[in-house]
Design an enzyme around this catalytic site. Structure first.
Site, PDB file in Angstrom:
ATOM      1  N   LYS A 141       0.868  -1.190   0.000  1.00  0.00           N
ATOM      2  CA  LYS A 141       0.000   0.000   0.000  1.00  0.00           C
ATOM      3  C   LYS A 141       0.893   1.223   0.000  1.00  0.00           C
ATOM      4  O   LYS A 141       2.003   1.187   0.526  1.00  0.00           O
ATOM      5  CB  LYS A 141      -0.870   0.019   1.266  1.00  0.00           C
ATOM      6  CG  LYS A 141      -2.100   0.882   1.138  1.00  0.00           C
ATOM      7  CD  LYS A 141      -3.235   0.125   0.480  1.00  0.00           C
ATOM      8  CE  LYS A 141      -4.428   0.952   0.180  1.00  0.00           C
ATOM      9  NZ  LYS A 141      -5.571   0.123  -0.249  1.00  0.00           N
ATOM     10  N   ASP A 181      -7.126   4.210  -4.391  1.00  0.00           N
ATOM     11  CA  ASP A 181      -7.755   4.074  -3.073  1.00  0.00           C
ATOM     12  C   ASP A 181      -8.354   5.457  -2.784  1.00  0.00           C
ATOM     13  O   ASP A 181      -8.600   6.230  -3.733  1.00  0.00           O
ATOM     14  CB  ASP A 181      -6.728   3.651  -2.002  1.00  0.00           C
ATOM     15  CG  ASP A 181      -7.389   3.193  -0.707  1.00  0.00           C
ATOM     16  OD1 ASP A 181      -7.873   2.053  -0.642  1.00  0.00           O
ATOM     17  OD2 ASP A 181      -7.445   3.984   0.264  1.00  0.00           O
TER      18      ASP A 181
HETATM   19  P1  NDP Z   1     -13.023   7.694  -2.616  1.00  0.00           P
HETATM   20  O1  NDP Z   1     -11.964   8.695  -2.395  1.00  0.00           O
HETATM   21  O2  NDP Z   1     -13.570   7.476  -3.970  1.00  0.00           O
HETATM   22  O3  NDP Z   1     -14.263   7.979  -1.654  1.00  0.00           O
HETATM   23  C1  NDP Z   1     -14.114   8.045  -0.273  1.00  0.00           C
HETATM   24  C2  NDP Z   1     -15.419   8.506   0.339  1.00  0.00           C
HETATM   25  O4  NDP Z   1     -15.350   8.396   1.751  1.00  0.00           O
HETATM   26  C3  NDP Z   1     -15.722   9.963   0.042  1.00  0.00           C
HETATM   27  O5  NDP Z   1     -17.114  10.133   0.006  1.00  0.00           O
HETATM   28  C4  NDP Z   1     -15.116  10.683   1.237  1.00  0.00           C
HETATM   29  O6  NDP Z   1     -15.713  11.940   1.513  1.00  0.00           O
HETATM   30  C5  NDP Z   1     -15.412   9.698   2.350  1.00  0.00           C
HETATM   31  N1  NDP Z   1     -14.362   9.801   3.387  1.00  0.00           N
HETATM   32  C6  NDP Z   1     -13.041   9.592   3.226  1.00  0.00           C
HETATM   33  N2  NDP Z   1     -12.375   9.819   4.368  1.00  0.00           N
HETATM   34  C7  NDP Z   1     -13.306  10.178   5.253  1.00  0.00           C
HETATM   35  C8  NDP Z   1     -13.246  10.537   6.597  1.00  0.00           C
HETATM   36  N3  NDP Z   1     -12.080  10.584   7.279  1.00  0.00           N
HETATM   37  N4  NDP Z   1     -14.421  10.844   7.213  1.00  0.00           N
HETATM   38  C9  NDP Z   1     -15.595  10.804   6.541  1.00  0.00           C
HETATM   39  N5  NDP Z   1     -15.708  10.480   5.238  1.00  0.00           N
HETATM   40  C10 NDP Z   1     -14.574  10.163   4.616  1.00  0.00           C
HETATM   41  O7  NDP Z   1     -12.428   6.318  -2.029  1.00  0.00           O
HETATM   42  P2  NDP Z   1     -12.915   4.833  -2.301  1.00  0.00           P
HETATM   43  O8  NDP Z   1     -14.390   4.780  -2.483  1.00  0.00           O
HETATM   44  O9  NDP Z   1     -12.031   4.237  -3.310  1.00  0.00           O
HETATM   45  O10 NDP Z   1     -12.530   4.141  -0.905  1.00  0.00           O
HETATM   46  C11 NDP Z   1     -13.438   4.043   0.190  1.00  0.00           C
HETATM   47  C12 NDP Z   1     -12.987   2.933   1.127  1.00  0.00           C
HETATM   48  O11 NDP Z   1     -12.941   1.695   0.410  1.00  0.00           O
HETATM   49  C13 NDP Z   1     -11.595   3.097   1.726  1.00  0.00           C
HETATM   50  O12 NDP Z   1     -11.577   2.540   3.012  1.00  0.00           O
HETATM   51  C14 NDP Z   1     -10.715   2.267   0.792  1.00  0.00           C
HETATM   52  O13 NDP Z   1      -9.533   1.851   1.430  1.00  0.00           O
HETATM   53  C15 NDP Z   1     -11.649   1.101   0.541  1.00  0.00           C
HETATM   54  N6  NDP Z   1     -11.384   0.293  -0.643  1.00  0.00           N
HETATM   55  C16 NDP Z   1     -11.282   0.862  -1.879  1.00  0.00           C
HETATM   56  C17 NDP Z   1     -11.057   0.075  -2.982  1.00  0.00           C
HETATM   57  C18 NDP Z   1     -11.020   0.626  -4.362  1.00  0.00           C
HETATM   58  O14 NDP Z   1     -10.914  -0.161  -5.298  1.00  0.00           O
HETATM   59  N7  NDP Z   1     -11.132   1.914  -4.564  1.00  0.00           N
HETATM   60  C19 NDP Z   1     -10.854  -1.383  -2.848  1.00  0.00           C
HETATM   61  C20 NDP Z   1     -11.060  -1.885  -1.518  1.00  0.00           C
HETATM   62  C21 NDP Z   1     -11.292  -1.062  -0.470  1.00  0.00           C
HETATM   63  P3  NDP Z   1     -15.253  13.270   0.702  1.00  0.00           P
HETATM   64  O15 NDP Z   1     -15.929  13.161  -0.641  1.00  0.00           O
HETATM   65  O16 NDP Z   1     -15.758  14.383   1.539  1.00  0.00           O
HETATM   66  O17 NDP Z   1     -13.772  13.203   0.618  1.00  0.00           O
HETATM   67  O1  2IT Z   2      -7.891  -1.681  -0.658  1.00  0.00           O
HETATM   68  C1  2IT Z   2      -7.847  -2.160  -1.811  1.00  0.00           C
HETATM   69  O2  2IT Z   2      -7.974  -3.373  -2.012  1.00  0.00           O
HETATM   70  C2  2IT Z   2      -7.667  -1.242  -2.940  1.00  0.00           C
HETATM   71  N1  2IT Z   2      -7.610  -0.038  -2.726  1.00  0.00           N
HETATM   72  C3  2IT Z   2      -7.512  -1.792  -4.328  1.00  0.00           C
HETATM   73  C4  2IT Z   2      -6.100  -2.239  -4.577  1.00  0.00           C
HETATM   74  C5  2IT Z   2      -5.777  -2.646  -5.989  1.00  0.00           C
HETATM   75  O3  2IT Z   2      -4.600  -2.939  -6.206  1.00  0.00           O
HETATM   76  O4  2IT Z   2      -6.641  -2.656  -6.869  1.00  0.00           O
END
Ligand code: NDP
Ligand code: 2IT
Length: 468
Positions: A141, A181
């Site tokens: 990561k 992420d």
């Molecule tokens: P994005 O940046 O697309 O979206 C994140 C969302 O969560 C936004 O709405 C953001 O609000 C909100 N957010 C982030 N931090 C905070 C905080 N501290 N307090 C309140 N709201 C918060 O990220 P993703 O959707 O990609 O990721 C979301 C989660 O999923 C994370 O935990 C990530 O690690 C996990 N994840 C992501 C994967 C991926 O493929 N993208 C894969 C597996 C897990 P705002 O718009 O105001 O910033």
């Molecule tokens: O937390 C996760 O699994 C991710 N943000 C996706 C990682 C990836 O390599 O696609």
């Protein structure tokens, strides 16, 4: 190495917790001030005592001590110029946690809260998650304490180019393959890949989450959200139920949340909430396809606040974020299913109490470690179907690995083919976790199942490969 309770002795809760406490005391001493990392390690180690009891070979090879130490951590300066011609400096990091079963693989997070503890917790979780996907990927990561919010496209591009000007020497299609992420979506991946290609003079699959037109895979943007919903559906199926007609809470409004809403609706559920750092919206009528399209445009193009939703759709209510509250009002809304898809530790014990009191059937994690340990205990004690992130959100990294496979073959698969593979992978992860939980005496406990199954594959690979 700590003393594992003897296999001959009955496994008493007190002995397990003594072992875990002793082990964690050492980990804490070596990693002070890393609360998120320690939280993630404690959960995994608590699940593994029964495995270590049965497997002297893991104890002899001291696998656990080796696994909690990242293979490599890279930290670097990221200087860049903002639009006002002022010099800015951020910190870049890449934690290369484990290459036991494949090249390091995991996302990049750009958020002001990013630090070593957060990236080590995410990298550690990624090792087990990637092991569960059935695909040959190790865990890593990275990211930076850079906040893309409020920055112009040009500022984001300059930051990404500077970040990659150091990171490029550490990554590659067979070495370490970053992706997105929090704060790293299609725009950032484009700028990062462009700079990587320029510096290496090679067009390879060294980054995933690329746009389909230039080397990406169908379904990668959708994969985490879709995969999580497939996992929840599989859990419900064990009780002869489905998502049809279920009222669902989703937190977040980013990549994972958006495609979770899309798939839940497709399977007949009704999503009534979304949130971001400004607060939450509650739409009792449900977030229809049309409303979701509006949210996608708000978040992915205009980059606005979720608060604006209630201006566009006045039947919904907005509640502003209030950090002084001891619980999140989103989890106090009555529903059948809850999908935390924003960030770590966003659902605490009080929130879990509210969910259980309202009769929730499923809590399934799109985010990484969104549920605090006390809240997890509460959900498990209440016999709620609880899908931990390292299993439930593995669809994103799984389709990243399918993107790597397509890049290696210089071919692309159709949407249908990738979705079919994603569904099979999520089904396999579900069944593997359920079987491991059952084999080790805690049927229905997907936390233990995910930790045990994820661990054994990596541990066996480490033993096969010797002391490296
Ligand atoms: P994005 O940046 O697309 O979206 C994140 C969302 O969560 C936004 O709405 C953001 O609000 C909100 N957010 C982030 N931090 C905070 C905080 N501290 N307090 C309140 N709201 C918060 O990220 P993703 O959707 O990609 O990721 C979301 C989660 O999923 C994370 O935990 C990530 O690690 C996990 N994840 C992501 C994967 C991926 O493929 N993208 C894969 C597996 C897990 P705002 O718009 O105001 O910033
Ligand atoms: O937390 C996760 O699994 C991710 N943000 C996706 C990682 C990836 O390599 O696609």
């Amino acid at each position: 190495m700590n003393k594992i309770p003897s296999p001959a002795a009955p496994l008493m809760r007190s002995k397990v917790s003594t072992f875990v406490d002793d082990f964690m005391a050492q980990v804490e001493q070596r990693n002070p001030d890393e609360p998120e990392f320690l939280q993630a390690v404690r959960e995994v180690v608590s699940s593994l005592v029964v495995v270590l009891q049965k497997h002297p070979e893991y104890r002899k090879a001291n696998i656990l001590d080796r696994m909690v130490e990242p293979e490599r951590v890279i930290q670097f300066r990221v200087p860049w110029m903002n639009d006002a011609d002022e010099v800015q400096v951020n910190r870049g990091l890449r934690v290369e946690f484990s290459s036991a079963i494949g090249p390091y693989k995991g996302g990049l997070r750009f958020h002001p809260s990013v630090n070593l503890s957060i990236l080590k917790f995410l990298g550690f979780e990624q090792v087990f998650k990637n092991s569960l996907t059935t695909l040959p990927i190790g865990g890593g990561k990275g990211g930076a304490d850079f906040d893309p919010k409020g920055k112009s496209d040009n500022e984001v591009m300059r930051f990404c180019q500077s970040f990659m000007s150091e990171l490029y020497r550490h990554i590659g299609p067979n070495t370490d393959v970053p992706a997105g992420d929090i704060g790293v979506g299609g725009r950032e991946i484009g700028y990062l890949f462009g700079q990587y290609k320029r510096l290496t003079n090679e067009f390879t699959g060294a980054i995933t989450g690329k746009a389909f037109k230039w080397g990406g895979s169908h379904i990668r943007p959708e994969a985490t959200g879709y995969g999580m919903v497939y996992f929840a559906a599989a859990m419900l199926e064990t009780q002869g139920q489905s998502l049809e007609g279920k009222t669902c809470l989703v937190s977040g409004a980013g990549n994972v949340a958006q495609y979770a809403v899309e798939k839940i609706s497709e399977l007949g559920g009704k999503v009534v909430t979304l949130s971001d750092t400004s607060g939450l919206i509650h739409d009792p009528d449900g977030i229809s396809t049309e409303k979701l399209q509006w949210v996608m445009s708000l978040k992915n193009k205009r980059r606005g606040r979720i608060e604006e939703y209630v201006e566009a759709f006045p039947t919904a209510h907005f509640t502003g974020a209030d950090p002084t509250l001891q619980s999140n009002p989103l989890w106090a809304i009555a529903a059948d299913c809850a999908f935390p898809c924003a960030t770590q530790n966003e659902l605490n014990a009080k929130d879990a109490e509210h969910l259980v009191a309202n009769g929730v059937k499923v809590v399934c994690e799109g985010a990484n470690m969104p549920t605090t340990p006390e809240a997890v205990d509460h959900l498990l004690d209440a016999k709620i179907l609880y899908g931990p992130g390292k299993a439930a959100n593995a669809g994103g990294v799984a389709v990243s690995a399918l993107e790597m496979a397509q890049n290696s073959m210089r071919l692309t698969w159709s949407r249908e083919e990738v979705d079919q593979r994603l569904q099979e992978i999520m089904r396999s992860i579900h069944d593997t976790c359920a079987e491991a939980a059952e084999t080790y005496g805690t049927p229905g406990n997907y936390v233990n199942g995910a930790n045990i199954a994820g661990f054994c594959k990596v541990a066996d690979a480490m033993i096969d490969q010797g002391l490296v």
